[in-house]
Motif scaffolding. Structure first.
Motif, PDB file in Angstrom:
ATOM      1  N   ALA A  34       0.818  -1.219   0.000  1.00  0.00           N
ATOM      2  CA  ALA A  34       0.000   0.000   0.000  1.00  0.00           C
ATOM      3  C   ALA A  34       0.848   1.263   0.000  1.00  0.00           C
ATOM      4  N   ALA A  35       2.129   1.139   0.332  1.00  0.00           N
ATOM      5  CA  ALA A  35       2.998   2.299   0.546  1.00  0.00           C
ATOM      6  C   ALA A  35       3.846   2.571  -0.690  1.00  0.00           C
ATOM      7  N   ALA A  36       3.221   3.081  -1.716  1.00  0.00           N
ATOM      8  CA  ALA A  36       3.894   3.251  -3.001  1.00  0.00           C
ATOM      9  C   ALA A  36       5.038   4.258  -2.955  1.00  0.00           C
ATOM     10  N   GLU A  37       4.955   5.236  -2.056  1.00  0.00           N
ATOM     11  CA  GLU A  37       5.977   6.290  -1.999  1.00  0.00           C
ATOM     12  C   GLU A  37       7.039   6.032  -0.934  1.00  0.00           C
ATOM     13  N   LEU A  38       6.872   4.971  -0.175  1.00  0.00           N
ATOM     14  CA  LEU A  38       7.729   4.741   0.991  1.00  0.00           C
ATOM     15  C   LEU A  38       9.160   4.424   0.586  1.00  0.00           C
ATOM     16  N   LYS A  39      10.100   5.103   1.240  1.00  0.00           N
ATOM     17  CA  LYS A  39      11.520   4.913   0.934  1.00  0.00           C
ATOM     18  C   LYS A  39      12.354   4.607   2.174  1.00  0.00           C
ATOM     19  N   LEU A  40      11.787   4.858   3.378  1.00  0.00           N
ATOM     20  CA  LEU A  40      12.572   4.699   4.605  1.00  0.00           C
ATOM     21  C   LEU A  40      11.657   4.302   5.757  1.00  0.00           C
ATOM     22  N   ILE A  41      12.109   3.324   6.558  1.00  0.00           N
ATOM     23  CA  ILE A  41      11.449   2.965   7.809  1.00  0.00           C
ATOM     24  C   ILE A  41      12.503   3.045   8.906  1.00  0.00           C
ATOM     25  N   VAL A  42      12.270   3.877   9.910  1.00  0.00           N
ATOM     26  CA  VAL A  42      13.155   3.908  11.074  1.00  0.00           C
ATOM     27  C   VAL A  42      12.405   3.264  12.230  1.00  0.00           C
ATOM     28  N   ASN A  43      13.042   2.285  12.869  1.00  0.00           N
ATOM     29  CA  ASN A  43      12.385   1.483  13.899  1.00  0.00           C
ATOM     30  C   ASN A  43      13.011   1.783  15.249  1.00  0.00           C
ATOM     31  N   MET A  44      12.175   2.146  16.219  1.00  0.00           N
ATOM     32  CA  MET A  44      12.668   2.514  17.544  1.00  0.00           C
ATOM     33  C   MET A  44      12.904   1.261  18.387  1.00  0.00           C
ATOM     34  N   ALA A  45      13.932   0.517  18.005  1.00  0.00           N
ATOM     35  CA  ALA A  45      14.312  -0.725  18.681  1.00  0.00           C
ATOM     36  C   ALA A  45      15.598  -1.227  18.050  1.00  0.00           C
ATOM     37  N   VAL A  46      16.272  -2.115  18.754  1.00  0.00           N
ATOM     38  CA  VAL A  46      17.386  -2.833  18.135  1.00  0.00           C
ATOM     39  C   VAL A  46      16.834  -3.972  17.287  1.00  0.00           C
ATOM     40  N   GLY A  47      15.899  -4.741  17.857  1.00  0.00           N
ATOM     41  CA  GLY A  47      15.256  -5.802  17.096  1.00  0.00           C
ATOM     42  C   GLY A  47      14.318  -5.219  16.059  1.00  0.00           C
ATOM     43  N   TYR A  48      14.103  -5.967  14.980  1.00  0.00           N
ATOM     44  CA  TYR A  48      13.256  -5.467  13.899  1.00  0.00           C
ATOM     45  C   TYR A  48      12.388  -6.571  13.303  1.00  0.00           C
ATOM     46  N   ASN A  49      12.028  -7.545  14.153  1.00  0.00           N
ATOM     47  CA  ASN A  49      11.180  -8.632  13.670  1.00  0.00           C
ATOM     48  C   ASN A  49       9.748  -8.182  13.398  1.00  0.00           C
ATOM     49  N   ASN A  50       9.404  -6.961  13.784  1.00  0.00           N
ATOM     50  CA  ASN A  50       8.086  -6.414  13.447  1.00  0.00           C
ATOM     51  C   ASN A  50       8.006  -5.930  12.000  1.00  0.00           C
ATOM     52  N   ILE A  51       9.131  -5.899  11.315  1.00  0.00           N
ATOM     53  CA  ILE A  51       9.189  -5.416   9.935  1.00  0.00           C
ATOM     54  C   ILE A  51       9.651  -6.543   9.018  1.00  0.00           C
ATOM     55  N   ASP A  52       8.978  -6.713   7.896  1.00  0.00           N
ATOM     56  CA  ASP A  52       9.447  -7.652   6.875  1.00  0.00           C
ATOM     57  C   ASP A  52      10.568  -6.953   6.109  1.00  0.00           C
ATOM     58  N   VAL A  53      11.765  -7.040   6.664  1.00  0.00           N
ATOM     59  CA  VAL A  53      12.897  -6.294   6.120  1.00  0.00           C
ATOM     60  C   VAL A  53      13.248  -6.781   4.716  1.00  0.00           C
ATOM     61  N   LYS A  54      13.164  -8.070   4.502  1.00  0.00           N
ATOM     62  CA  LYS A  54      13.481  -8.609   3.176  1.00  0.00           C
ATOM     63  C   LYS A  54      12.548  -8.035   2.121  1.00  0.00           C
ATOM     64  N   ALA A  55      11.253  -8.007   2.443  1.00  0.00           N
ATOM     65  CA  ALA A  55      10.281  -7.451   1.496  1.00  0.00           C
ATOM     66  C   ALA A  55      10.500  -5.957   1.302  1.00  0.00           C
ATOM     67  N   ALA A  56      10.844  -5.266   2.379  1.00  0.00           N
ATOM     68  CA  ALA A  56      11.114  -3.821   2.268  1.00  0.00           C
ATOM     69  C   ALA A  56      12.330  -3.568   1.385  1.00  0.00           C
ATOM     70  N   ASN A  57      13.412  -4.280   1.644  1.00  0.00           N
ATOM     71  CA  ASN A  57      14.622  -4.099   0.847  1.00  0.00           C
ATOM     72  C   ASN A  57      14.386  -4.414  -0.627  1.00  0.00           C
ATOM     73  N   ALA A  58      13.562  -5.422  -0.890  1.00  0.00           N
ATOM     74  CA  ALA A  58      13.253  -5.787  -2.280  1.00  0.00           C
ATOM     75  C   ALA A  58      12.534  -4.662  -3.012  1.00  0.00           C
ATOM     76  N   ARG A  59      11.858  -3.808  -2.263  1.00  0.00           N
ATOM     77  CA  ARG A  59      11.156  -2.656  -2.838  1.00  0.00           C
ATOM     78  C   ARG A  59      12.007  -1.390  -2.801  1.00  0.00           C
ATOM     79  N   GLY A  60      13.262  -1.536  -2.400  1.00  0.00           N
ATOM     80  CA  GLY A  60      14.157  -0.391  -2.337  1.00  0.00           C
ATOM     81  C   GLY A  60      13.955   0.484  -1.120  1.00  0.00           C
ATOM     82  N   ILE A  61      13.304  -0.063  -0.095  1.00  0.00           N
ATOM     83  CA  ILE A  61      13.032   0.698   1.127  1.00  0.00           C
ATOM     84  C   ILE A  61      14.142   0.424   2.139  1.00  0.00           C
ATOM     85  N   ILE A  62      14.741   1.471   2.665  1.00  0.00           N
ATOM     86  CA  ILE A  62      15.777   1.357   3.688  1.00  0.00           C
ATOM     87  C   ILE A  62      15.114   1.166   5.044  1.00  0.00           C
ATOM     88  N   VAL A  63      15.674   0.274   5.866  1.00  0.00           N
ATOM     89  CA  VAL A  63      15.199   0.055   7.232  1.00  0.00           C
ATOM     90  C   VAL A  63      16.372   0.292   8.181  1.00  0.00           C
TER      91      VAL A  63
END
Length: 321
Positions: free
Chosen positions: A65-94
């Motif tokens: 749904a996030a066609a314009e999204l380019k960056l996700i900053v997560n307030m944690a060391v762990g990031y299992n709440n984010i599908d990082v692989k899917a984000a990276n595949a879309r060119g989104i930095i985490v």
């Protein structure tokens, strides 16, 4: 036009203010309640950046749904709440917030270990509820921490910090990790052990591994059965690492003595969760990093990543799926 950042929790204005020159800032109205899924979907659809916390689930549905999204900053060391692989595949930095919460989380881990060992919460409740009637020779007796054996599962930064505290209590420290740390063994006198040996030998077992497919459910019925009957399990990592059904059975049937949890598979934990019925369980609401200084430092890490991105620079502390 300025890029848009959507902040998934209400943050202090002094933290958010530096972003307003670079971003169109939109922010959820509550600091204590999660942004509803439908609101997050709608906001993500037009955001260039998201500022998330660990309970915000950023999955493929959100990312699609996030066609314009380019960056996700997560307030944690762990990031299992984010599908990082899917984000990276879309060119989104985490990005995440490493390094700033090590000592604070180690403090909490050791505090939870001690509170569980001595059943401090149960003793306090007895007093507050008017059930403390007299001093008893064996009343409120717990488990000694000083001189006991501590097994640390996951010897990263936080594990090393806990070990330093344990040495002050003259504890014998075993650790299990993907790789041995010989220099650390020489420096602190800790010893590497296979997981089964660590479980069988430790008075306290502390879980500190990151949550991923490899560690999901790694402490289950078999592993709990390998612990001492007097053993105490402490988890301040992520809830899914420990099989909660198996833990409930082990605590209910006294296969292990007690457990202390700062994390659950589902958070916030439902009040009808079977584990909450057990007297030999000490629970906390995921407060490992919860000091003002540390939480502000985590916010600062996120703000710095957002500012760098707005300047066209590579943000620090990127994670890969």
């Amino acid at each position: 036009m300025k890029p848009t950042v959507y902040i998934c929790r209400q943050m202090p204005e002094d933290v958010v203010a530096p972003l307003r020159d670079q971003y169109e800032v939109r922010m959820w109205e509550s600091a204590s309640e999660a942004v509803p899924r439908d609101v997050l979907m709608k906001e993500a659809a037009s955001a260039d950046a998201l500022w998330t916390v660990i309970s915000d689930q950023i999955d493929e549905e959100i990312l699609d749904a996030a066609a314009e999204l380019k960056l996700i900053v997560n307030m944690a060391v762990g990031y299992n709440n984010i599908d990082v692989k899917a984000a990276n595949a879309r060119g989104i930095i985490v990005t995440n917030t490493p390094d700033v919460l090590t000592e604070t989380t180690a403090d909490l881990a050791f505090a939870l270990l001690m509170a569980t060992a001595r059943d401090l919460i149960g003793a306090e409740n007895t007093l507050r509820e008017g059930r403390w009637t007299s001093w008893e020779p064996l009343g409120f007796t717990g488990t000694d921490v000083y001189g006991a054996t501590l097994g640390i599962v996951g010897m990263g930064r936080i594990g090393e910090a806990v070990m330093r505290r344990a040495k002050g209590f003259d504890m014998d420290v075993l650790y299990h990790n993907r790789s041995r740390k010989s220099e650390m063994e020489d420096m602190y006198g800790c010893r590497y052990a296979e997981l089964s040996d660590l479980l069988a030998s430790s008075d306290f077992v502390l879980i500190l591994v990151p949550f991923n497919e490899e560690t999901k459910g790694m402490i289950g019925e078999k592993e709990l059965a390998q612990m001492k009957e007097s053993g105490i399990l402490i988890n301040v990592a992520r809830g899914g690492i420990v099989d909660e059904d198996a833990l409930f059975d082990a605590l209910r049937t006294k296969k292990i003595h007690a457990a202390g949890l700062d994390v659950f598979e589902t958070e916030p934990v439902p009040l009808d969760h079977p584990l909450l019925t057990l007297p030999n369980l000490t629970v906390l609401p995921h407060i490992g990093s919860a000091t003002v200084k540390t939480r502000k430092a985590m916010m600062k890490r996120n703000v710095e990543a957002l500012q760098a991105f707005a300047r066209g620079e590579e943000p620090n502390h990127q994670v890969q799926g």
